[in-house]
Scaffold this active site. Structure first.
Site, PDB file in Angstrom:
ATOM      1  N   SER A 184      46.886  47.375  49.512  1.00  0.00           N
ATOM      2  CA  SER A 184      46.382  48.290  48.485  1.00  0.00           C
ATOM      3  C   SER A 184      47.110  49.614  48.420  1.00  0.00           C
ATOM      4  CB  SER A 184      44.890  48.544  48.712  1.00  0.00           C
ATOM      5  OG  SER A 184      44.664  49.136  49.982  1.00  0.00           O
ATOM      6  N   HIS A 199      43.880  42.918  45.235  1.00  0.00           N
ATOM      7  CA  HIS A 199      44.948  43.452  44.390  1.00  0.00           C
ATOM      8  C   HIS A 199      45.928  42.377  43.921  1.00  0.00           C
ATOM      9  CE1 HIS A 199      43.802  47.667  45.078  1.00  0.00           C
ATOM     10  NE2 HIS A 199      43.439  47.227  46.261  1.00  0.00           N
ATOM     11  N   LYS A 250      38.700  45.234  39.900  1.00  0.00           N
ATOM     12  CA  LYS A 250      40.092  45.635  39.676  1.00  0.00           C
ATOM     13  C   LYS A 250      40.623  44.914  38.429  1.00  0.00           C
ATOM     14  CE  LYS A 250      40.708  47.264  44.341  1.00  0.00           C
ATOM     15  NZ  LYS A 250      39.264  47.313  44.663  1.00  0.00           N
TER      16      LYS A 250
END
Length: 431
Positions: A216, A244, A275
């Site tokens: 990250s 991610h 995300k």
């Protein structure tokens, strides 16, 4: 003195002493460049933010990689779910019933991740905090990459398992620790003299390896195929945080585990809905036995009010969109923007590590200088807060630039110009 007045005076003194102590601690954070402050935003999460001071700033800090947080399809799904299910879930899913929206989301996640089942939590943090202590305890071992997210470290500590940390993406160091855990188990009598390395034994203390797939803060990738080979060789379990990577890697866009063709060899896939999917919450994907066990033992699931059903409906809409043609269009667009931003940042005098993700770390070093860079960019019309200890190691403070599908080439060029202009007033960046 009137009865009670003395006690009241002491009470006020106690409150003052409490606040004085906290103010002193905040002052120390200020001096180290480590104090955080909330900054109000008056617009949706998108590439252009409306700030509390009335200015618009170009946002290069969001994890909304595919630009779905303000997507009409997600907002429509959420609005319809509010009409059908209301706003709140009432209680834990084990107490007042498990709403249809949550089941449908978990079915969609399992199909998306190509696993037997999935289970949703209120946040990514709660996902780790519930899952890891449910799987390992005091007789077990956990080996993590040095750069895993704070929620994973906190969860391992809560579990009571023996924690060991291998150097970032260092396979030799990982294998060294796997050999060490094997020796420790043998020494403690958990493995008999006749047992085969990695053979399933009821009394064997488990070994759990945990890594992120895309890291990250550094934006680099884990060598997942090699990690899987090692965990199989030593009879360990593997947990991969895909926070991610989801939406950006793999033919089906489900993550790096898919892209590396190891979906059937990773016991626990952890992810987030907050995300690339543009919503909020976290999830675990894996076998039906894993999910059933977590329903019975993951305390952050059992003892938390279930997430809003409207958020679950929006997340399901995001998965559908991601698996459709628009998902691929958005992915191709964001990778195009990543390549352009890399060229722009390097052209502005920065040296980038070899990253292959939407995360570009611009390493500054000193915390106070990173704050100066963040403030300078804020004054220039950009939203890129400084990332500092304890999020990253001391002396590794940075500007963490992220790219989304909604960024325009003009916004990227503007950032490059601002970075180049600020170099004349800021300390030299590492080269």
């Amino acid at each position: 003195m009137v009865a009670g007045i003395g006690w009241l005076s002491q009470s006020f003194d106690s409150v003052k002493s409490f606040d004085d102590e906290l103010l002193a601690r905040l002052g120390a954070l200020d001096a180290q460049g480590l104090r955080r402050r909330l900054r109000r935003v008056d617009s949706p999460q998108q590439s252009l933010l409306a700030s509390e001071d009335g200015r618009e700033r170009i946002n290069f800090s969001s994890n909304d990689y595919l630009g779905l947080a303000n997507h009409p399809a997600l907002k429509l799904a959420m609005a319809r779910a509010v009409e059908e299910h209301g706003v709140g879930s009432g209680a834990s899913r084990l107490v007042c019933g498990s709403l249809k929206a949550h089941h449908e989301l978990e079915e969609a996640l399992a199909a998306f991740k190509q696993t037997e089942a999935a289970l949703c939590f209120s946040s990514g943090y709660a996902t780790a905090l519930g899952t890891i202590p449910a799987l390992v305890g005091k007789s077990d071992f956990v080996i993590t990459d040095k750069l895993v997210h704070a929620c994973i470290i906190d969860a391992v500590r809560l579990s009571g398992a023996t924690l060991r940390v291998f150097q970032h993406n260092d396979l030799e160091d990982l294998e060294r620790l796997l050999r060490w855990t094997q020796a420790e188990r043998e020494k403690q009598g958990r493995v008999s003299d006749s047992s085969f390395l990695g053979a399933p034994t009821a009394s064997l203390g488990q070994v759990l390896i945990i890594t992120e797939s895309v890291f990250s803060m550094d934006g680099d990738l884990a060598p997942l195929r090699d990690v899987v080979e090692l965990k199989d060789r030593y009879g360990a379990w593997l947990m991969v945080d895909e926070a991610h990577a989801t939406g950006l890697f793999g033919e089906r866009r489900s993550g790096l585990v898919e892209a590396m063709a190891v979906s059937d060899r990773v016991e626990i896939q952890m992810g987030t809905l907050g995300k690339a999917l543009g919503c909020s919450g976290g999830y675990i994907a894996g076998s039906r036995a894993l999910v059933d066990w977590l329903v019975n033992r993951a305390r952050s699931f059992i003892f938390s009010t279930a997430p809003s059903p409207s958020v679950a409906a929006a997340a399901q809409a995001a998965i559908a969109l991601l698996r459709d043609e628009e998902g691929e269009v958005r992915r191709q667009r964001v990778w195009s923007r990543v390549n352009r931003l890399k060229e722009t940042v390097v052209g502005a005098g920065w040296v980038l590590p070899p990253v292959q993700s939407t995360i570009l770390p611009l390493i500054v070093g000193a915390e106070t200088e990173a704050v100066r860079w963040g403030d300078g960019l804020r004054d220039a019309g950009f939203w890129i807060p400084a990332i500092r200890y304890p999020t990253v190691a001391r002396g590794k403070a940075r500007l963490r630039c992220t790219v989304t599908a909604d960024h325009t080439p003009e916004q990227i060029e503007a950032l490059g110009q601002a970075l180049a202009s600020l170099r004349s007033t800021m300390p030299q960046v590492p080269s």
